[in-house]
Every structure is written in C-alpha cells, then in structure tokens.
Design a protein around this motif. Sequence first.
Motif, PDB file in Angstrom:
ATOM      1  N   LEU A  49       0.820  -1.205   0.000  1.00 16.23           N
ATOM      2  CA  LEU A  49       0.000   0.000   0.000  1.00 16.23           C
ATOM      3  C   LEU A  49       0.863   1.268   0.000  1.00 16.23           C
ATOM      4  CD1 LEU A  49      -2.738  -1.116   2.568  1.00 16.23           C
ATOM      5  CD2 LEU A  49      -2.998  -0.925   0.080  1.00 16.23           C
ATOM      6  N   LEU A  50       1.923   1.261   0.808  1.00 16.16           N
ATOM      7  CA  LEU A  50       2.812   2.425   0.854  1.00 16.16           C
ATOM      8  C   LEU A  50       3.544   2.599  -0.473  1.00 16.16           C
ATOM      9  CD1 LEU A  50       4.309   2.106   4.453  1.00 16.16           C
ATOM     10  CD2 LEU A  50       2.498   3.633   3.673  1.00 16.16           C
ATOM     11  N   GLU A  51       3.935   1.477  -1.079  1.00 15.52           N
ATOM     12  CA  GLU A  51       4.610   1.544  -2.381  1.00 15.52           C
ATOM     13  C   GLU A  51       3.700   2.198  -3.423  1.00 15.52           C
ATOM     14  OE1 GLU A  51       6.713  -1.614  -5.476  1.00 15.52           O
ATOM     15  OE2 GLU A  51       4.938  -2.186  -4.339  1.00 15.52           O
ATOM     16  N   LEU A  52       2.385   1.932  -3.323  1.00 18.86           N
ATOM     17  CA  LEU A  52       1.420   2.489  -4.269  1.00 18.86           C
ATOM     18  C   LEU A  52       1.012   3.915  -3.917  1.00 18.86           C
ATOM     19  CD1 LEU A  52      -0.845  -0.667  -4.664  1.00 18.86           C
ATOM     20  CD2 LEU A  52       0.686   0.294  -6.413  1.00 18.86           C
ATOM     21  N   GLY A  53       1.505   4.415  -2.784  1.00 27.38           N
ATOM     22  CA  GLY A  53       1.167   5.772  -2.372  1.00 27.38           C
ATOM     23  C   GLY A  53      -0.207   5.893  -1.750  1.00 27.38           C
ATOM     24  N   LEU A  54      -0.774   4.771  -1.285  1.00 27.79           N
ATOM     25  CA  LEU A  54      -2.102   4.797  -0.664  1.00 27.79           C
ATOM     26  C   LEU A  54      -1.974   5.115   0.821  1.00 27.79           C
ATOM     27  CD1 LEU A  54      -3.618   1.664  -2.430  1.00 27.79           C
ATOM     28  CD2 LEU A  54      -3.983   4.076  -2.978  1.00 27.79           C
ATOM     29  N   ASP A  55      -2.909   5.924   1.322  1.00 26.85           N
ATOM     30  CA  ASP A  55      -2.811   6.463   2.685  1.00 26.85           C
ATOM     31  C   ASP A  55      -3.410   5.490   3.701  1.00 26.85           C
ATOM     32  OD1 ASP A  55      -2.300   8.175   4.767  1.00 26.85           O
ATOM     33  OD2 ASP A  55      -4.091   9.398   4.440  1.00 26.85           O
ATOM     34  N   ALA A  56      -2.772   4.364   3.867  1.00 27.48           N
ATOM     35  CA  ALA A  56      -3.227   3.376   4.852  1.00 27.48           C
ATOM     36  C   ALA A  56      -2.774   3.792   6.250  1.00 27.48           C
ATOM     37  CB  ALA A  56      -2.654   2.003   4.513  1.00 27.48           C
ATOM     38  N   PRO A  57      -3.615   3.558   7.256  1.00 26.64           N
ATOM     39  CA  PRO A  57      -3.207   3.893   8.624  1.00 26.64           C
ATOM     40  C   PRO A  57      -2.175   2.898   9.144  1.00 26.64           C
ATOM     41  CG  PRO A  57      -5.316   2.770   8.658  1.00 26.64           C
ATOM     42  CD  PRO A  57      -4.972   2.972   7.212  1.00 26.64           C
ATOM     43  N   TYR A  58      -1.220   3.380   9.902  1.00 25.62           N
ATOM     44  CA  TYR A  58      -0.258   2.494  10.549  1.00 25.62           C
ATOM     45  C   TYR A  58       0.525   3.292  11.573  1.00 25.62           C
ATOM     46  CZ  TYR A  58       3.527   4.622   7.852  1.00 25.62           C
ATOM     47  OH  TYR A  58       4.425   5.515   7.325  1.00 25.62           O
ATOM     48  N   VAL A  59       1.195   2.578  12.466  1.00 22.02           N
ATOM     49  CA  VAL A  59       2.073   3.224  13.433  1.00 22.02           C
ATOM     50  C   VAL A  59       3.401   2.476  13.482  1.00 22.02           C
ATOM     51  CG1 VAL A  59       2.405   3.896  15.844  1.00 22.02           C
ATOM     52  CG2 VAL A  59       0.149   4.133  14.799  1.00 22.02           C
ATOM     53  N   CYS A  60       3.387   1.264  14.047  1.00 21.84           N
ATOM     54  CA  CYS A  60       4.675   0.630  14.370  1.00 21.84           C
ATOM     55  C   CYS A  60       5.241  -0.240  13.259  1.00 21.84           C
ATOM     56  CB  CYS A  60       4.538  -0.213  15.648  1.00 21.84           C
ATOM     57  SG  CYS A  60       3.621  -1.766  15.443  1.00 21.84           S
ATOM     58  N   ARG A  61       4.405  -0.811  12.400  1.00 23.75           N
ATOM     59  CA  ARG A  61       4.827  -1.726  11.331  1.00 23.75           C
ATOM     60  C   ARG A  61       5.480  -2.988  11.885  1.00 23.75           C
ATOM     61  NH1 ARG A  61       7.869   1.549   6.661  1.00 23.75           N
ATOM     62  NH2 ARG A  61       7.395  -0.359   5.515  1.00 23.75           N
ATOM     63  N   GLU A  62       5.230  -3.311  13.157  1.00 22.52           N
ATOM     64  CA  GLU A  62       5.878  -4.455  13.806  1.00 22.52           C
ATOM     65  C   GLU A  62       4.883  -5.445  14.409  1.00 22.52           C
ATOM     66  OE1 GLU A  62       8.466  -2.579  16.606  1.00 22.52           O
ATOM     67  OE2 GLU A  62       9.485  -1.413  15.055  1.00 22.52           O
ATOM     68  N   GLY A  63       3.583  -5.213  14.218  1.00 21.42           N
ATOM     69  CA  GLY A  63       2.585  -6.148  14.719  1.00 21.42           C
ATOM     70  C   GLY A  63       2.261  -6.012  16.189  1.00 21.42           C
ATOM     71  N   THR A  64       2.634  -4.870  16.808  1.00 22.95           N
ATOM     72  CA  THR A  64       2.450  -4.747  18.254  1.00 22.95           C
ATOM     73  C   THR A  64       1.409  -3.719  18.674  1.00 22.95           C
ATOM     74  OG1 THR A  64       4.220  -3.103  18.440  1.00 22.95           O
ATOM     75  CG2 THR A  64       4.844  -5.414  18.680  1.00 22.95           C
ATOM     76  N   CYS A  65       0.927  -2.867  17.753  1.00 23.12           N
ATOM     77  CA  CYS A  65       0.090  -1.752  18.214  1.00 23.12           C
ATOM     78  C   CYS A  65      -1.340  -1.774  17.693  1.00 23.12           C
ATOM     79  CB  CYS A  65       0.743  -0.419  17.848  1.00 23.12           C
ATOM     80  SG  CYS A  65       0.565   0.023  16.090  1.00 23.12           S
TER      81      CYS A  65
END
Length: 348
Positions: A284-300
């Motif tokens: 999604l980030l590669e495509l420039g789509l504004d997906a919500p995220y914080v840690c990218r580590e599976g913890t939050c």
Amino acid sequence: MSNAHGAVELEVDQITHETSDAISLSFVVPEHRTAQFAYRPGQFLTLEIPCTDGGSVARCYSFSSSPVRDPRPTVTVKRIEDGLASHWLHDNVVRGMRLNALPPSGMFGPENWDSDFVLMAAGSGITPMLSIIKTALFRHDNRMTLVYANQNRESVIFAEQLSELQARFPDRLDVHHWFASDSGLPTAAGLATMDVMVPVDYEAFLCGPTQYMNVAEEWLALTGTTARRTHREVFSSFDSNPFRIDDAALPHESDGKSVTAQVEIDGIETEFAWNADTKLLDRLLELGLDAPYVCREGTCGGCAYTLTEGTVTMLANETLDQHEMAHGVRLACQSVPVSATIRAVFDR
C-alpha cells in the motif's frame, strides 16, 4: 527517507503534574485536522520525541481525556527508569512546544457500551481506563468496577479525579486500590481477599505489566464469572521510527506469485496486484495509498483492517485477540496473501 503519512504538529496547551513522576499533556489540534485527530476511549497517540542528537524516537501514550468530556486531547506520561523519551518530556516539554504526532490509533477501548466493565490497571495502566470511565459515566449507563494497583498512595495517578467520580456516581463506579507497600505484589489469592463484586455480564479491560494482567485474569477466573470479552493493552518500544519511512526498504518489482487485491481506505476502493512475498502495508505504501499504521511491527494495532474476502497469513500478532480474529480483523503490516483474490476494508 521520507516523513510518515498523516503526521501533524500538535501544540502543547497545558502540562499537568499528576504525581511526582507522571505528567499529562493537553494538545491543540489544528482546526483543519480535527476530524483526523478524533479519538475513541482507549486509543493512544504516537508522538515523535526529539531526544537524541539529530534524531528522534517514537512512543505511544494513551489518552487520559474523554472525547465526550474534555476540551483538549490529553495523554499522560509516566517517567520510566532509563526511559529516554519519558525523561526528555518530563525535563523539556513546555507550553507552546510543538511535537509531531500520528493520528490516534489502537483497539483497546469498548466496541459498544451495553455491558458492565471490570477494569484492572497497574501504575500508568490507569491512563486509558480514565478515558473509558469518564466516557461511560457521562455518555452511557453501564456500571464499572476498577481495581487499581500501585506501589503506594503517593504514586496513584488521577487519585483526586477517581475519588471525585466515585463520589459523583456511587452506584455506577466502584474503585478498589491495591498498594504493594502494604500488601506486596498483587496475586490472584490476594485480590480474592478484597471485597470486589464482579458482575455476571461484563467485559474486562486489563492494562499494566504482563505479570499483573496475568494475575488479573487468574483472579477473575477464581470469581466463577466469565467475561464476555477480555481486552489486554500491551505497548512495546519500536524497533523502527514510524515518522521516518525508509523508502529503500519498501518492496519493488518481484518475480514472485501475485494475487489480486481490492482494498478500501476511507471509502475509496483500489484494485491492484499484490506479490505473495510482500506484506500488505508495504504494498500500500509503495502504491502511495494512505493506509493507517504506526509501528509496522505487529504490536500496536494501528494498521488493523477487516478481511472481507479471501485468506491471508499473519507473520506476527501481539495485539489482536481471538474475538477480533474471528471477526476478520487482521494487521496490514504482517499480512501476506494466501488466496488468489483478497478484499480488505480499512474502516478507521
């Protein structure tokens, strides 16, 4: 290296010293960002703390304010031994200072308010509980039982607020304190000696050190009751900084097998090819789509979405419980595709 999607500068409006080692920070949200920074009780705010030479760290702090009661979004920060970010905030933050923040995130709070709550907190674990308590008391009708463990009476965060709320709503809020200085560390057997009434139909919310949450669950089981659902809040320090995206780490063209994905974000659906060796959030980030995220580590839980069609595998999961998994909730930062077609909805 680029900045995180959705990061906004928030101005510190007020600093409240709750105890000798806990402060609350209230923020002014820019008017055009009000909708983006709307939050639910139990959620957290991710702040970028400029506490290193030329760099920064990211930390999550739960809202102690209630969205239906308090004029400013407020988080509470406890000074932690060897805690780089908490020490910096306690020693340096002043009114008018601006800090980068990501939009509110997290899945700890209630989905609905139609049952009674049992809230088990230790130390700064009271922070999201206060947001839930105030929202329930001033907007809903359910009853709550709070068991709050601390080292001693002086370390009780929000002692005055809790006392005032209990006095104002004596039939709906029941507060019980456990002091390690008097009774030692909490145990299931020790909690069982307290005069705590556990309702028949309730949801349990646990926040504090893992050992305390385990003890709380053990005690609740001893009461002979079964929670409709049990929520546990766990925070981990990030290995990466969500305010700084390493563009080189994003996926690029791959010869691997790809599937067809349909992803809806904020009501807009996009269809694209998704390589089987790439995590959904990375794609999604590669495509420039504004997906919500914080840690990218599976913890939050910041990148949670609902899988409405197809199958994915999650490489890691430290935040979703069985109830959420059964209802199709998955983490984009840990999802890789299994089936030939996937449909996912981000309904933040």
